[in-house]
Scaffold this active site. Structure first.
Site, PDB file in Angstrom:
ATOM      1  N   HIS A 135       0.835  -1.113  -0.124  1.00 14.52           N
ATOM      2  CA  HIS A 135      -0.003   0.007  -0.005  1.00 14.52           C
ATOM      3  C   HIS A 135       0.928   1.321  -0.034  1.00 14.52           C
ATOM      4  O   HIS A 135       0.554   2.348   0.690  1.00 14.52           O
ATOM      5  CB  HIS A 135      -1.045  -0.098   1.273  1.00 14.52           C
ATOM      6  N   HIS A 209      -9.747   2.172   0.178  1.00 17.79           N
ATOM      7  CA  HIS A 209      -9.814   1.335   1.221  1.00 17.79           C
ATOM      8  C   HIS A 209     -10.760   1.564   2.362  1.00 17.79           C
ATOM      9  O   HIS A 209     -10.406   1.380   3.658  1.00 17.79           O
ATOM     10  CB  HIS A 209      -8.231   1.182   1.898  1.00 17.79           C
ATOM     11  N   GLU A 346     -11.655  -3.614  -2.837  1.00 17.94           N
ATOM     12  CA  GLU A 346     -10.594  -2.756  -3.374  1.00 17.94           C
ATOM     13  C   GLU A 346     -10.393  -3.099  -4.926  1.00 17.94           C
ATOM     14  O   GLU A 346      -9.579  -3.966  -5.375  1.00 17.94           O
ATOM     15  CB  GLU A 346      -9.293  -3.013  -2.711  1.00 17.94           C
TER      16      GLU A 346
HETATM   17  C1  GLA Z   1      -5.472  -4.851   2.382  1.00 14.80           C
HETATM   18  C2  GLA Z   1      -4.434  -6.165   2.494  1.00 14.80           C
HETATM   19  C3  GLA Z   1      -4.670  -6.967   3.710  1.00 14.80           C
HETATM   20  C4  GLA Z   1      -4.179  -5.853   4.833  1.00 14.80           C
HETATM   21  C5  GLA Z   1      -5.036  -4.595   4.836  1.00 14.80           C
HETATM   22  C6  GLA Z   1      -4.772  -3.663   5.879  1.00 14.80           C
HETATM   23  O1  GLA Z   1      -6.553  -5.116   2.164  1.00 14.80           O
HETATM   24  O2  GLA Z   1      -4.809  -6.987   1.752  1.00 14.80           O
HETATM   25  O3  GLA Z   1      -3.579  -7.854   3.911  1.00 14.80           O
HETATM   26  O4  GLA Z   1      -3.018  -5.382   4.728  1.00 14.80           O
HETATM   27  O5  GLA Z   1      -4.742  -3.963   3.458  1.00 14.80           O
HETATM   28  O6  GLA Z   1      -4.650  -4.071   7.094  1.00 14.80           O
END
Ligand code: GLA
Length: 381
Positions: A135, A209, A346
């Site tokens: 991210h 997100h 997402e």
């Molecule tokens: C995303 C990832 C997860 C986790 C979340 C944040 O969705 O795929 O594994 O890292 O973000 O906690």
């Protein structure tokens, strides 16, 4: 004397008009309000924008992280409730490591070992998730202040947020300018439009997100929500959640959501992929990917009657069932967010695409424009 009075009155009028423009823009039942939300440690001010449409649907967005802090939609009795997880104040978002409500980037999701090549040149981006990049790194797009602009050319409230990410930030090449426009439509959609450019070849794969809980009550888990995902395949992962490169059939596995299914039904099944994800934390390969916007997901919560449909032009959808929530995040109203009390959908390119030649490309070159449109549409059933 009259001249002076007239001048004074004109100046007063101009002042009133200016201050109104700053605080609220009102158009036929729709509205945007701007209010100070807090200050960053370096003194810069963060603002919260409240967008409302004629149906009373309300979304609040701050220009820190381009974060959706509140999203109020009606249930089948017309009662509005906030259906996203978040914090009570800026301090919560400053300390957040779960990406609640944020725009993540440059690269949403994981890059194996944080390494990739463009045109034979190797790059190393921040490693911030075990051995991998996640991210956008340590200070991703969720941890920066964006420039906000209320869009005045539309009949629906819209807020455009722009961030300029400098060459070398978190190890990424090229200066990237990304504008994310949130529009609250009169059809009760939260539409997110992304537009990005670069001055050197780079990679760009931003996503949104928000953690949804359509009950409107974050004490409830999301396990009774009913989900469909229009995908015949998903991308299996290793124990570090990096795709193996395979596109596997969902048929006859707990990953088949072609027919509407309760999320909780198979989430604890004996399945290596579910063990690696600690539940669902995978990318689905969306059917009929042709870069046009189409419906790919429905999420229904039977008690409230709330229905959310997701439309996107992206090839993949990460469905994350809030497995890392463990009661340690103190969210809105002091609530401790427990295991699986919010889920993310997402829209994105597949994880680790830069290292997987068979996945759609995430490379952006000078002169090209990155586009994404993703829509979360709310109604009742
Ligand atoms: C995303 C990832 C997860 C986790 C979340 C944040 O969705 O795929 O594994 O890292 O973000 O906690």
């Amino acid at each position: 004397m009259w001249k002076n009075l007239l001048l004074f009155l004109l100046m007063l009028l101009a002042l009133i008009v200016l201050s109104c423009q700053d605080k609220s823009v009102k158009k036929a039942g729709t509205m945007i309000e701007k209010a100070i939300y807090g200050k960053l440690p370096d003194g810069r001010e963060v603002f919260q924008y409240t967008l409302k449409n004629a149906a009373g649907v309300e979304v609040r967005i701050i220009n820190y992280g381009a974060i959706v802090t509140t999203l109020k939609v009606p249930d089948r009795n017309g009662k509005l409730a906030d259906i996203v997880l978040g914090y009570d104040s800026l301090a919560g978002y400053l300390g957040d490591n779960a990406y609640l409500g944020a725009i993540v980037g440059r690269y949403g999701n994981r890059i194996g070992k944080g390494k990739f090549k463009i045109d034979e040149q190797e790059y190393q981006v921040t490693v911030n998730d075990g051995a991998n990049h996640l991210h956008g790194g340590k200070v991703g797009f969720n941890k920066v202040l964006w420039d906000a602009q209320v869009e005045s050319s539309t009949t629906e409230p819209a807020l455009a947020l722009t961030y300029v990410s400098l060459d070398g930030e978190e190890g990424y090449p090229g200066t990237v300018t990304l504008t994310v426009t949130y529009t609250l439509t009169n059809e009760n959609e939260l539409r997110i439009d992304y537009e990005g450019t670069t001055d050197k070849p780079t990679i760009l794969n931003p996503t949104h997100h928000s953690y949804f809980n359509l009950t409107g009550n974050p004490e409830e888990t999301i396990l009774n929500h009913e989900l469909t995902i229009d995908a015949a395949k998903f991308t299996p992962v290793d124990a570090g959640l990096i795709p193996t490169g395979e596109l596997a059939d969902v048929a006859s596995t707990p990953f088949d959501f072609n027919e509407s299914e309760k999320i909780g039904l198979r989430i604890n099944a004996q399945n290596e992929q579910l063990q690696f994800g600690r539940g669902y934390d995978h990318n689905w390969v969306l059917n009929s990917y042709d870069r046009t916007v189409h419906k790919v997901v429905t999420l229904y919560e039977p008690l409230s009657g709330r229905l959310m449909e997701v439309f996107t032009d992206q090839p993949g959808m990460q469905f994350y069932s809030g497995n890392f929530l463990n009661g340690t995040i103190r969210g809105k109203n002091g609530e401790l967010y427990q295991h699986r009390t919010g889920l993310c959908l997402e829209a994105q390119c597949f994880p680790d695409s830069p290292n997987k030649p068979n996945f759609p490309s995430v490379i952006l070159r000078p002169g090209q424009i990155y586009h994404q449109r993703t829509i979360y549409k709310f109604s009742i059933k």
